[in-house]
Design a protein around this motif. Structure first.
Motif, PDB file in Angstrom:
ATOM      1  N   ILE A 137       0.848  -1.405   0.059  1.00 32.23           N
ATOM      2  CA  ILE A 137       0.223  -0.366   0.195  1.00 32.23           C
ATOM      3  C   ILE A 137       0.480   1.759   0.179  1.00 32.23           C
ATOM      4  N   ALA A 138       0.170   2.084  -0.979  1.00 34.44           N
ATOM      5  CA  ALA A 138       1.770   3.818  -0.999  1.00 34.44           C
ATOM      6  C   ALA A 138       0.182   4.234  -0.686  1.00 34.44           C
ATOM      7  N   MET A 139       1.179   5.529   0.432  1.00 33.82           N
ATOM      8  CA  MET A 139       0.654   5.959   1.066  1.00 33.82           C
ATOM      9  C   MET A 139       0.997   7.406   0.124  1.00 33.82           C
ATOM     10  N   MET A 140      -0.144   8.537  -0.167  1.00 37.37           N
ATOM     11  CA  MET A 140       0.104   9.754  -0.781  1.00 37.37           C
ATOM     12  C   MET A 140       0.240  10.684   0.114  1.00 37.37           C
ATOM     13  N   HIS A 141       1.288  11.136   1.084  1.00 40.83           N
ATOM     14  CA  HIS A 141       1.099  12.385   1.576  1.00 40.83           C
ATOM     15  C   HIS A 141       1.098  13.696   1.230  1.00 40.83           C
ATOM     16  N   ASN A 142       1.025  14.028   0.824  1.00 40.29           N
ATOM     17  CA  ASN A 142       0.639  15.719  -0.142  1.00 40.29           C
ATOM     18  C   ASN A 142       0.044  15.789  -1.154  1.00 40.29           C
ATOM     19  N   ALA A 143      -0.678  17.151  -1.584  1.00 38.48           N
ATOM     20  CA  ALA A 143      -1.265  17.267  -2.628  1.00 38.48           C
ATOM     21  C   ALA A 143      -1.318  16.455  -3.518  1.00 38.48           C
ATOM     22  N   ILE A 144      -1.278  15.882  -4.781  1.00 36.67           N
ATOM     23  CA  ILE A 144      -1.321  14.964  -5.382  1.00 36.67           C
ATOM     24  C   ILE A 144      -0.545  15.359  -7.218  1.00 36.67           C
ATOM     25  N   ARG A 145      -0.511  17.258  -6.714  1.00 40.71           N
ATOM     26  CA  ARG A 145      -0.133  17.885  -7.873  1.00 40.71           C
ATOM     27  C   ARG A 145       1.380  17.596  -7.551  1.00 40.71           C
ATOM     28  N   THR A 146       1.859  17.851  -6.470  1.00 44.99           N
ATOM     29  CA  THR A 146       3.291  18.366  -6.024  1.00 44.99           C
ATOM     30  C   THR A 146       3.440  16.535  -5.882  1.00 44.99           C
ATOM     31  N   ILE A 147       3.166  15.686  -5.407  1.00 46.31           N
ATOM     32  CA  ILE A 147       3.685  14.561  -5.449  1.00 46.31           C
ATOM     33  C   ILE A 147       3.881  13.981  -6.196  1.00 46.31           C
ATOM     34  N   MET A 148       2.924  13.594  -7.340  1.00 45.99           N
ATOM     35  CA  MET A 148       2.979  13.201  -8.266  1.00 45.99           C
ATOM     36  C   MET A 148       3.194  13.758  -9.757  1.00 45.99           C
ATOM     37  N   GLY A 149       2.040  15.036  -9.766  1.00 52.24           N
ATOM     38  CA  GLY A 149       2.085  16.286 -10.853  1.00 52.24           C
ATOM     39  C   GLY A 149       3.746  16.480 -11.401  1.00 52.24           C
ATOM     40  N   ASN A 150       4.707  16.271 -10.633  1.00 49.16           N
ATOM     41  CA  ASN A 150       6.577  16.782  -9.950  1.00 49.16           C
ATOM     42  C   ASN A 150       7.175  15.117 -10.965  1.00 49.16           C
ATOM     43  N   CYS A 151       6.501  13.737 -11.083  1.00 48.09           N
ATOM     44  CA  CYS A 151       7.377  13.043 -11.395  1.00 48.09           C
ATOM     45  C   CYS A 151       7.438  12.610 -12.952  1.00 48.09           C
ATOM     46  N   ASN A 152       8.580  11.866 -13.119  1.00 46.60           N
ATOM     47  CA  ASN A 152       8.541  11.627 -14.605  1.00 46.60           C
ATOM     48  C   ASN A 152       8.575   9.702 -15.007  1.00 46.60           C
ATOM     49  N   ASP A 163      -0.010  -2.348  -4.684  1.00 49.49           N
ATOM     50  CA  ASP A 163      -0.802  -2.556  -5.338  1.00 49.49           C
ATOM     51  C   ASP A 163      -2.159  -1.895  -5.359  1.00 49.49           C
ATOM     52  N   VAL A 164      -1.781  -0.794  -4.027  1.00 49.09           N
ATOM     53  CA  VAL A 164      -3.299  -0.018  -3.888  1.00 49.09           C
ATOM     54  C   VAL A 164      -2.452   1.490  -3.637  1.00 49.09           C
ATOM     55  N   PRO A 184      -5.388   0.638  -7.939  1.00 48.36           N
ATOM     56  CA  PRO A 184      -6.502   1.697  -7.400  1.00 48.36           C
ATOM     57  C   PRO A 184      -6.109   2.588  -6.213  1.00 48.36           C
ATOM     58  N   VAL A 185      -7.144   3.545  -6.683  1.00 53.20           N
ATOM     59  CA  VAL A 185      -6.962   4.438  -5.336  1.00 53.20           C
ATOM     60  C   VAL A 185      -7.873   4.952  -4.223  1.00 53.20           C
ATOM     61  N   VAL A 186      -7.489   4.843  -3.071  1.00 52.14           N
ATOM     62  CA  VAL A 186      -8.804   4.790  -2.371  1.00 52.14           C
ATOM     63  C   VAL A 186      -7.911   5.999  -1.231  1.00 52.14           C
ATOM     64  N   TRP A 187      -9.220   6.476  -0.701  1.00 52.25           N
ATOM     65  CA  TRP A 187      -9.279   7.427   0.066  1.00 52.25           C
ATOM     66  C   TRP A 187      -9.708   7.168   1.363  1.00 52.25           C
ATOM     67  N   ILE A 188      -8.311   7.240   2.220  1.00 54.32           N
ATOM     68  CA  ILE A 188      -8.714   7.070   3.695  1.00 54.32           C
ATOM     69  C   ILE A 188      -8.109   8.908   4.362  1.00 54.32           C
ATOM     70  N   PRO A 189      -8.323   8.928   4.674  1.00 54.77           N
ATOM     71  CA  PRO A 189      -8.524  10.859   4.975  1.00 54.77           C
ATOM     72  C   PRO A 189      -7.080  10.146   7.182  1.00 54.77           C
ATOM     73  N   ASN A 190      -6.226  11.539   7.599  1.00 53.33           N
ATOM     74  CA  ASN A 190      -5.535  11.184   8.729  1.00 53.33           C
ATOM     75  C   ASN A 190      -6.709  11.315  10.134  1.00 53.33           C
ATOM     76  N   THR A 191      -6.478  10.837  11.085  1.00 61.35           N
ATOM     77  CA  THR A 191      -6.924  11.278  12.118  1.00 61.35           C
ATOM     78  C   THR A 191      -7.090  12.512  12.513  1.00 61.35           C
ATOM     79  N   VAL A 192      -8.228  13.078  13.347  1.00 62.09           N
ATOM     80  CA  VAL A 192      -8.121  13.973  14.113  1.00 62.09           C
ATOM     81  C   VAL A 192      -9.092  13.706  15.740  1.00 62.09           C
TER      82      VAL A 192
END
Length: 398
Positions: A137-152, A163-164, A184-192
């Protein structure tokens, strides 16, 4: 007992006080409480002391990779890659190879039921170490435009080895799918953590001095601390009963020194204070009246959500990823157009209207309740179990 391997690699360190480190620790502790055997592996030195403490049941492997010198040929490859974009992050890939070899000294893929990678280098380590034999499971810990948009393309292909992919905001699901078409991409927020009413900020009190607070590293690119400093400087003369408290780690000394000089030149040293770091964040929030959050983008905004749970109205930007999904303008906070002047206007709107502060702060606390830890960790457990089940019996899960 099922074993989870949490990989936190790259330049990051568990000794830091930032949001991702907090999430790592909270997840490790929560999953241990839920009956998993949790192992955390990072690039830290063996004597690293985590800023957020792990429970005794969490096993940590500090692989001591961050201090290793990067060979000249890898640096050359990195510079070529900046122009031609041929490879997947050469420096990270080199360190991932080192981490993989060190991890093999402690652990074999057959000992692990599921891997959770906290950043891109962790994905590289997982794919080298497990070679697809363990659910990832790969976590994306920032805005997608910065964490993926800057990738080649090479880096995006590496992300698709997961796998997800987990993202932190609902809007990020479709955005992420623009970059990874097969995973597959799933949404799970951080805890508050919910804050009891008696521990929330008391905004109805009359005070001799009111406080605008922000929490986050002192940073010019993402956190944009200068915008808060400059915005308040525009208001300070008109509102002598207000002050600013800035809590956060200093990342770039030059930027911090420039901010201090700006404050000194305007004679605001007693009104704009850089307080350093604290483990008593909630107590500091309780004593405040407005939360200022001038970030350009966020993955989720842990400091923002903690402030909202404490009943503080917040000021942020319409354009800021995640911020604009948590603050609802005019309902639980204020969203502004970009720039210092607009941010100052947003602050002033709250500074001059105590009833509005009380109303928005009350709604902010209510809006954080769906992110309570039990609900979020249950989502994580269901995702983990689904991946383990799919790996053990892929035909049944198709």
């Amino acid at each position: 007992m099922k074993t989870l391997l949490l990989l936190y690699m790259g330049d990051e360190t568990v000794t830091a006080s930032a949001g991702t480190e907090k999430v790592l620790t909270e997840m490790a502790n929560a999953m241990t409480e839920r009956g998993y055997n949790v192992i955390v592996a990072t690039n830290d030195a063996p004597d690293a002391i985590p800023y957020f403490p792990f429970d005794a049941g969490v096993q940590c492997f500090f692989l001591d990779v961050n201090t290793k010198r990067i060979p000249f040929h890898v640096k050359v490859k990195r510079e070529v890659n900046r122009v031609l974009s041929l490879w997947d992050k050469p420096v990270e890939a080199y360190r991932a190879a080192l981490s993989c070899r060190k991890l093999q000294q402690h652990l074999q893929p057959g000992d692990v039921d599921c891997i959770i990678a906290y950043n891109h280098e962790a994905i590289q380590v997982a794919s080298r170490w497990a070679r697809g034999t363990v659910p990832l499971i790969a976590m994306m810990h920032n805005a997608i435009r910065t964490i993926m948009g800057n990738c080649n393309q090479a880096a995006l292909r590496e992300k698709e080895k997961a796998d997800v992919i987990q993202v932190l905001m609902p809007s990020y699901v479709e955005e992420a799918k623009q970059y990874v078409t097969h995973t597959p991409v799933v949404w799970i927020p951080n805890t508050v953590m919910p804050v009891p009413p008696q521990e929330q900020a008391c905004l109805s009190q009359k005070k001799e001095m009111y406080t605008i607070i922000t929490v986050g590293r002192i940073d010019g690119l993402q956190k944009q601390t200068h915008i808060l400093v400059q915005a308040f400087a525009k208001l300070a003369d008109r509102y002598p009963q207000w002050q600013v408290c800035i809590w956060g780690e200093i990342k770039k000394r030059g930027y911090y020194d420039e901010l201090c000089q700006y404050v000194r030149e305007r004679g605001l040293e007693t009104r704009i204070r850089f307080e350093g770091t604290t483990k008593a964040v909630r107590k500091k929030l309780q004593q405040a009246d407005i939360f200022a959050f001038p970030s350009a983008f966020e993955g989720f905004g842990l400091a923002l959500t903690e402030a909202m749970a404490t009943g503080l109205p917040s000021v942020g930007f319409h354009s800021a990823d995640a911020v604009n999904g948590l603050i609802v303008d005019g309902q639980n906070g204020i969203l502004c157009d970009d720039g210092v002047d607009a941010f100052a206007d947003g602050l002033e709107r709250l500074m001059t209207d105590q009833a509005l502060r009380v109303k928005l702060g009350h709604q902010a606390a209510a809006d954080m309740k769906p992110y309570c830890p039990d609900a979020v960790w249950q989502q994580w457990q269901e995702l983990i179990e689904a991946q383990i089940g799919r790996a053990k019996d892929p035909k049944e899960c198709d």
